[in-house]
Write an enzyme that holds these catalytic residues in place. Structure first.
Site, PDB file in Angstrom:
ATOM      1  N   ARG A  12       0.804  -1.230   0.000  1.00 27.39           N
ATOM      2  CA  ARG A  12       0.000   0.000   0.000  1.00 27.39           C
ATOM      3  C   ARG A  12       0.838   1.283   0.000  1.00 27.39           C
ATOM      4  NH1 ARG A  12      -3.930  -1.364   4.800  1.00 27.39           N
ATOM      5  NH2 ARG A  12      -2.354  -2.966   5.133  1.00 27.39           N
ATOM      6  N   GLN A  38      12.197 -14.903   5.976  1.00 30.14           N
ATOM      7  CA  GLN A  38      10.924 -15.609   5.877  1.00 30.14           C
ATOM      8  C   GLN A  38      10.548 -15.539   4.393  1.00 30.14           C
ATOM      9  OE1 GLN A  38       7.379 -13.671   7.278  1.00 30.14           O
ATOM     10  NE2 GLN A  38       6.342 -15.586   7.764  1.00 30.14           N
TER      11      GLN A  38
HETATM   12  C1  UD1 Z   1      -1.404  -8.460  13.330  1.00 31.27           C
HETATM   13  C2  UD1 Z   1      -2.091  -9.223  14.444  1.00 31.27           C
HETATM   14  C3  UD1 Z   1      -3.295  -8.450  14.931  1.00 31.27           C
HETATM   15  C4  UD1 Z   1      -2.867  -7.051  15.396  1.00 31.27           C
HETATM   16  C5  UD1 Z   1      -2.130  -6.360  14.272  1.00 31.27           C
HETATM   17  C6  UD1 Z   1      -1.538  -5.083  14.769  1.00 31.27           C
HETATM   18  C7  UD1 Z   1      -1.718 -11.551  13.938  1.00 31.27           C
HETATM   19  C8  UD1 Z   1      -2.270 -12.797  13.383  1.00 31.27           C
HETATM   20  N1  UD1 Z   1      -2.492 -10.515  13.933  1.00 31.27           N
HETATM   21  O1  UD1 Z   1      -2.294  -8.326  12.256  1.00 31.27           O
HETATM   22  O2  UD1 Z   1      -3.911  -9.110  16.015  1.00 31.27           O
HETATM   23  O3  UD1 Z   1      -4.004  -6.308  15.767  1.00 31.27           O
HETATM   24  O4  UD1 Z   1      -1.025  -7.176  13.805  1.00 31.27           O
HETATM   25  O5  UD1 Z   1      -1.013  -4.377  13.663  1.00 31.27           O
HETATM   26  O6  UD1 Z   1      -0.589 -11.544  14.401  1.00 31.27           O
HETATM   27  N2  UD1 Z   1       4.714 -10.039   9.179  1.00 31.27           N
HETATM   28  C9  UD1 Z   1       5.747 -10.855   8.807  1.00 31.27           C
HETATM   29  N3  UD1 Z   1       5.481 -12.029   8.208  1.00 31.27           N
HETATM   30  C10 UD1 Z   1       4.219 -12.448   7.947  1.00 31.27           C
HETATM   31  C11 UD1 Z   1       3.150 -11.606   8.339  1.00 31.27           C
HETATM   32  C12 UD1 Z   1       3.426 -10.418   8.951  1.00 31.27           C
HETATM   33  O7  UD1 Z   1       6.917 -10.509   9.023  1.00 31.27           O
HETATM   34  O8  UD1 Z   1       4.068 -13.546   7.404  1.00 31.27           O
HETATM   35  C13 UD1 Z   1       5.004  -8.779   9.851  1.00 31.27           C
HETATM   36  C14 UD1 Z   1       4.629  -7.562   9.038  1.00 31.27           C
HETATM   37  O9  UD1 Z   1       5.736  -7.089   8.282  1.00 31.27           O
HETATM   38  C15 UD1 Z   1       4.238  -6.558  10.105  1.00 31.27           C
HETATM   39  C16 UD1 Z   1       3.716  -7.430  11.228  1.00 31.27           C
HETATM   40  O10 UD1 Z   1       4.228  -8.716  11.013  1.00 31.27           O
HETATM   41  O11 UD1 Z   1       5.346  -5.842  10.574  1.00 31.27           O
HETATM   42  C17 UD1 Z   1       2.208  -7.430  11.286  1.00 31.27           C
HETATM   43  O12 UD1 Z   1       1.695  -7.878  10.065  1.00 31.27           O
HETATM   44  P1  UD1 Z   1       0.366  -7.296   9.477  1.00 31.27           P
HETATM   45  O13 UD1 Z   1       0.017  -8.063   8.283  1.00 31.27           O
HETATM   46  O14 UD1 Z   1       0.478  -5.825   9.378  1.00 31.27           O
HETATM   47  O15 UD1 Z   1      -0.638  -7.538  10.651  1.00 31.27           O
HETATM   48  P2  UD1 Z   1      -1.840  -8.524  10.735  1.00 31.27           P
HETATM   49  O16 UD1 Z   1      -1.340  -9.908  10.576  1.00 31.27           O
HETATM   50  O17 UD1 Z   1      -2.899  -8.046   9.872  1.00 31.27           O
END
Ligand code: UD1
Ligand code: CA
Length: 455
Positions: free
Chosen positions: A15, A73
Site C-alpha cells: 500500500r 521468511q
Molecule cells: C497483526 C495481528 C493483529 C494485530 C495487528 C496489529 C496476527 C495474526 N495478527 O495483524 O492481532 O491487531 O497485527 O497491527 O498476528 N509479518 C511478517 N510475516 C508475515 C506476516 C506479517 O513478518 O508472514 C510482519 C509484518 O511485516 C508486520 C507485522 O508482522 O510488521 C504485522 O503484520 P500485518 O500483516 O500488518 O498484521 P496482521 O497480521 O494483519
C-alpha cells in the site's frame, strides 16, 4: 533474565505503492526499521533478530549493525510463522519480545514496563480504539480476564464490537513459546499461522498474563500507507519538540519546527517557525534562528543571531555573529566570531576572521580572510579557473571595495584597500590602495540616439 528481541519486517508493504521496501521509508530522515532497532538496542537485549521477506536484501544492506541477526521468511505465512524463523537464533534467551518493523514510535518506557510486568510470563500490549477495524480483538471473560485474540477476518459481528485491540507487541517466555509455535495451525480465514493464537495456549497452561497499555496510543500505530507515515511524522516531531521545550528551548510554534537528526542547545535559544534541523546541530547559549532557516550538521556558538531564510550546512558560526537574512553558508564555512554575513552572500570552504563582515551580495569560496576585514557589496572570489580551485588570502583589516573580483590565487595584504570595481589578479600589497579601475571620462558632444519613427 536474558532478553531476545524479534522485529517482524517481512510484510510487503504494497500500500506504500513504492519500489522502496516499506520499512525503509523514513520518519525524521531515519528508516522506520531503524527507529525500532534503536529502541530495541536501548533495552540491552542478548540478541536482536530481524525477520525479513523475499527480496529484503535491500533492507539488510541499508541498516547497519554487527549486532543484528537477519532471518529470512521466504513466504509470508503469518506472524506466527515469521516468529518461528527467528527462534533458531535465540538460544539461551529467557524472554522474547516481539516488535514490528512498521510500528516505529513505540517507546523504551512502554517496552520496559511490558517486560517488567510480564516477569517471565506473558506480556500483552493492548490499546482501546474508537475505530478498532482491521485489528485483532482482545477477548475477555465475564471477570474481565483476557483469554484470547480473534482476528478481524475471523470475528463474529459481536466480536467486531470489541474496541480493545492487539497491538501485536508481546513479551513471551522463550521455552514455552517454542512449543506453542510448533502447535500453531492455519485453519483460519486467512490460512495463516497466527502468532495471536499462542495467547489462548498460554491461558490454558495458566501462564501468568500481564496486560499493559502504551503511554500514548500513537506508540502502537503502524504504517501501511503514506498518509499514515505523514501522521506519524507529525507525532514524532511533536514528541521531539516537546522534549526540546522541556529542556529549555523556545519554539515560537512547536508545530512548525522539524528536527531530522539531533539538536543540542544551550540556554535560552529560540527557533522561529519553519526551522528545519538536519543531521547533528549544536547551538550555544542565546542563539536565535529566524523563520524558514535550514540548519544542517553545523555548530553555532553563543549569542549568534541567524535572521530569516538562511541555509547553513556543515558550517561553524562563532560567538556574537549575525547571519542573514538570505545567507547561505556551505560546507567548510567557518566564521571565527562577531561576524556579519548579510543578504545574498554565499560562503564555502573559507575561514573568516574575528569581526570581519561580508554584508551584501557576495561569493566567498576557498578563502582565508583575516580579522576585521570589510568585504564590500558584490565582492566575488573567482576561485575556479575552469579546471582547478584556487585560494584567496586577505590579511587583517583589509577593506575590499564594492564589486571587486578577486581572481585566485591572489593575496591582499593586511590593511590594504581595494578600490571599488577592481579586478584583482595580482597580489595587492599591505597598507596601500590598489585599484584597477579605468579613468572616468565625459564626452561633452555625445547625444542619445533618437528612435526612428515607424512608417
Ligand atoms: C497483526 C495481528 C493483529 C494485530 C495487528 C496489529 C496476527 C495474526 N495478527 O495483524 O492481532 O491487531 O497485527 O497491527 O498476528 N509479518 C511478517 N510475516 C508475515 C506476516 C506479517 O513478518 O508472514 C510482519 C509484518 O511485516 C508486520 C507485522 O508482522 O510488521 C504485522 O503484520 P500485518 O500483516 O500488518 O498484521 P496482521 O497480521 O494483519
Ligand atoms: Ca496490519
Amino acid at each position: 533474565m536474558k532478553l531476545g528481541i524479534v522485529i517482524l519486517a517481512a510484510g510487503q508493504g504494497t500500500r506504500m505503492k513504492s519500489s522502496l521496501p516499506k520499512v525503509l521509508h523514513t520518519l525524521a530522515d531515519r528508516p522506520l526499521l531503524q527507529h525500532v532497532i534503536d529502541t530495541a538496542r536501548a533495552l540491552d537485549p542478548q540478541h536482536i533478530v530481524v525477520v525479513f521477506g523475499h527480496g529484503g536484501e535491500q533492507v539488510r544492506d541499508a541498516i547497519p549493525g554487527e549486532d543484528l541477526v537477519w532471518a529470512e521468511q521466504a513466504e509470508q505465512l503469518g506472524t506466527g510463522h515469521a516468529l518461528e524463523q527467528a527462534m533458531p537464533h535465540l538460544d539461551g534467551v529467557d524472554q522474547v519480545l516481539v516488535l514490528y518493523g512498521d510500528v516505529p514510535l513505540i517507546t523504551h518506557a512502554t517496552l520496559a514496563e511490558l517486560i517488567a510486568e510480564a516477569a517471565g510470563g506473558f506480556g500483552l500490549l493492548t490499546v482501546t480504539l474508537d475505530d478498532p477495524s482491521g485489528y485483532g480483538r482482545i477477548q475477555r471473560d465475564g471477570n474481565g480476564a483476557v483469554h484470547s485474540i480473534v482476528e478481524q477476518k475471523d470475528a463474529t459481528p459481536e466480536q467486531l464490537l470489541i474496541q480493545e485491540i492487539n497491538t501485536g507487541i508481546m513479551s513471551l517466555p522463550a521455552e514455552r513459546l517454542r512449543a506453542w509455535l510448533e502447535r500453531l495451525e492455519n485453519d483460519n480465514a486467512q490460512g495463516e499461522f497466527y502468532l495471536t493464537d499462542v495467547l489462548a495456549m498460554a491461558v490454558a497452561e495458566q501462564v501468568p498474563l500481564a496486560v499493559v497499555h502504551p503511554g500514548d496510543r500513537v506508540e502502537a500505530e503502524g504504517v501501511n500507507n503514506r498518509a499514515q507515515l505523514a501522521t506519524l511524522e507529525r507525532a514524532l516531531q511533536w514528541r521531539q519538540a516537546e522534549q526540546l521545550m522541556l529542556q529549555g528551548l523556545t519554539l515560537r510554534d512547536p508545530a512548525r519546527v522539524d528536527v531530522r537528526g539531533t539538536l543540542r542547545h544551550g540556554r535560552d535559544c529560540v527557533l522561529d517557525v519553519n526551522v528545519i534541523v538536519e543531521g547533528e546541530v549544536i547551538l550555544g547559549d542565546n542563539v536565535r534562528v529566524g523563520a524558514n532557516s535550514v540548519l544542517r550538521d553545523s555548530r553555532i556558538h553563543d549569542d549568534v543571531h541567524i535572521l530569516e531564510n538562511c541555509v547553513i550546512e556543515q558550517a561553524q558560526i562563532g560567538a556574537g555573529s549575525r547571519v542573514g537574512p538570505f545567507s547561505r553558508l556551505r560546507p567548510g564555512a567557518n566564521l571565527a566570531g562577531h561576524n556579519h554575513v548579510g543578504n545574498f552572500v554565499e560562503i564555502k570552504q573559507s575561514e573568516i576572521g574575528e569581526g570581519s563582515k561580508v554584508n551584501h551580495l557576495s561569493y566567498v569560496g576557498d578563502s582565508d580572510i583575516g580579522a576585521g576585514v570589510n568585504m564590500g557589496a558584490g565582492t566575488i572570489t573567482c576561485n575556479y579557473d575552469g579546471a582547478n580551485k584556487h585560494r584567496t588570502v586577505i590579511g587583517d583589516s583589509a577593506f575590499i571595495g564594492s564589486n571587486t573580483a578577486l581572481v585566485a590565487p591572489v593575496t591582499v595584504g593586511a590593511g590594504a584597500t581595494i578600490g571599488a570595481g577592481s579586478v584583482i589578479g595580482k597580489d595587492a600589497p599591505a597598507g596601500q590602495l590598489t585599484l584597477t579601475r579605468a579613468r572616468q571620462t565625459t564626452i561633452p558632444s555625445w547625444q542619445r540616439p533618437a528612435k526612428t519613427p515607424k512608417k
